[in-house]
Design an enzyme around this catalytic site. Structure first.
Site, short mmCIF file in Angstrom:
data_model
loop_
_atom_site.label_atom_id
_atom_site.label_comp_id
_atom_site.label_asym_id
_atom_site.label_seq_id
_atom_site.Cartn_x
_atom_site.Cartn_y
_atom_site.Cartn_z
CE LYS A 141 -9.68 13.58 -45.38
NZ LYS A 141 -9.68 14.44 -46.68
NE ARG B 281 -29.53 1.11 -44.88
CZ ARG B 281 -29.75 -0.36 -45.04
NH1 ARG B 281 -28.75 -1.11 -44.89
NH2 ARG B 281 -30.90 -0.73 -45.54
CG HIS C 95 -35.50 -0.06 -44.30
ND1 HIS C 95 -35.39 0.45 -45.43
CD2 HIS C 95 -34.50 -1.15 -44.34
CE1 HIS C 95 -34.53 -0.07 -46.43
NE2 HIS C 95 -34.20 -1.30 -45.50
NE ARG D 57 -30.73 -7.80 -47.86
CZ ARG D 57 -29.68 -8.62 -47.55
NH1 ARG D 57 -29.79 -9.90 -48.23
NH2 ARG D 57 -28.62 -8.55 -46.90
CB THR D 58 -30.95 -0.98 -48.87
OG1 THR D 58 -31.77 -1.96 -47.86
CG2 THR D 58 -32.03 0.30 -49.26
#
Ligand code: CP
Length: 309
Positions: free
Chosen positions: A82, A104, A132, A54-55
């Site tokens: 890496k 995120r 959030h 969704r986000t």
């Protein structure tokens, strides 16, 4: 503000301004064109170090509908694999002159740290257990549209509160807008500093849902329970899963919310989730695009004002 890092940094009038602007984007998204040029000429980079449906999708759509050049970093295929640090990754992208960075990250505070190192506006798309913010804003817009107001409502946030940045951002936002928030769930899934929030806490769903206007269900976040107590799904559904019988304790017009992703038959009965007379789960997704458009529009205005000054 330069960034959108958390609801804790927003004043009530800033929340209202953002929601009012988001309303105009709800209309735009329902129109034929679905397009505006308010972010034309700006570069938006989406960096998701954790999975998202969704986000990620709504930030991407939001940027494209506002005319930004949008780049999605495939973090699984990036040089972080890496050993490159978050900060070095951010500095590298910063050198490419983005205007908006959507991030995120699994660690609480990682997005705030990153915001200190870059020149562009940073939007927190969820950091660890911390915040959030766009989720709480889209939830607020959904509630305001369904209930006609965003104050003096009784709202139950139910389930795995301890591991939920959604619960934390919602608690802060709903508190700032003067609502009565209850937390409902097993004591093992309540945060240890629960007294800080000044809310009522229930471990019984029927008591917790009594006469509430809004029932907000949360996902059981097993991936964040490393080493801790993990309840059995069957037992959890029996005691805390939202079904018609438990919902009958809420007000007859109470709405049902869930930020997604949803575990049907664990925290919520599928028929409740799909009941268009009670559930606003799809509206939450729709509001998500509009709220993210509004958030990026406001941050872009600030960027322009700063560069004009
Ligand atoms: N509600 C939410 O943040 O969903 P995603 O993890 O799919 O983005």
């Amino acid at each position: 503000a330069k960034h959108l890092l958390g609801i804790e940094y927003l004043a009530p009038d800033e929340i209202t301004t953002l929601l009012d602007l988001a309303e105009t984007y709800v209309e735009l998204n329902r129109s034929k064109t679905k397009h505006s040029d308010v972010l034309a000429g700006l570069t938006q980079i989406n960096m998701f170090f954790e999975n998202s449906t969704r986000t990620q999708a709504s930030f991407e759509l939001a940027g494209k509908r506002l005319g930004a050049d949008v780049m999605n970093m495939a973090m699984q295929a990036s040089s972080t694999k890496k050993g490159e640090t978050l900060i070095d990754t951010a500095l590298t992208l910063n050198a490419m002159h983005p205007d908006l960075l959507v991030v995120r990250h699994p660690h609480s505070g990682a997005v705030n740290l990153l915001a200190e190192k870059v020149n562009c506006a940073v939007l927190n798309a969820g950091d660890g257990f911390h915040e959030h913010p766009t989720q709480a804003l889209l939830d607020a817009l959904t509630i305001r549209r369904a209930k006609g107001r965003l104050h003096r409502l009784s709202i139950a946030i139910c389930g795995d509160i301890a591991h939920s940045r959604v619960a934390r951002s919602n608690l802060i936002l709903l508190g700032k807008m003067e609502n009565r928030v209850r937390l409902v769930g097993p004591t093992t899934l309540m945060p240890s500093q629960i007294s800080e929030f000044g809310v009522e806490v229930f471990d019984d769903m029927r008591e917790g849902l009594a006469d509430v206007d809004v029932v907000m269900m949360l996902r059981l976040q097993k991936e964040r329970m490393d080493g801790g107590f993990i309840p059995s799904e069957r037992e959890y559904y029996h005691r805390y899963g939202l079904d018609a019988e438990k919902l009958s304790y809420a007000k007859p017009d109470a709405i049902v919310m869930h930020p997604g992703p949803m575990n049907r038959g664990v925290e919520i009965d599928g028929t409740i989730a799909d009941d268009i007379n009670r559930s606003v789960i799809q509206e939450q997704v729709e509001m998500g695009v509009a709220v993210r458009m509004a958030a990026m529009d406001l941050l872009a205005r600030n960027l322009r004002n700063r560069s004009a000054a």
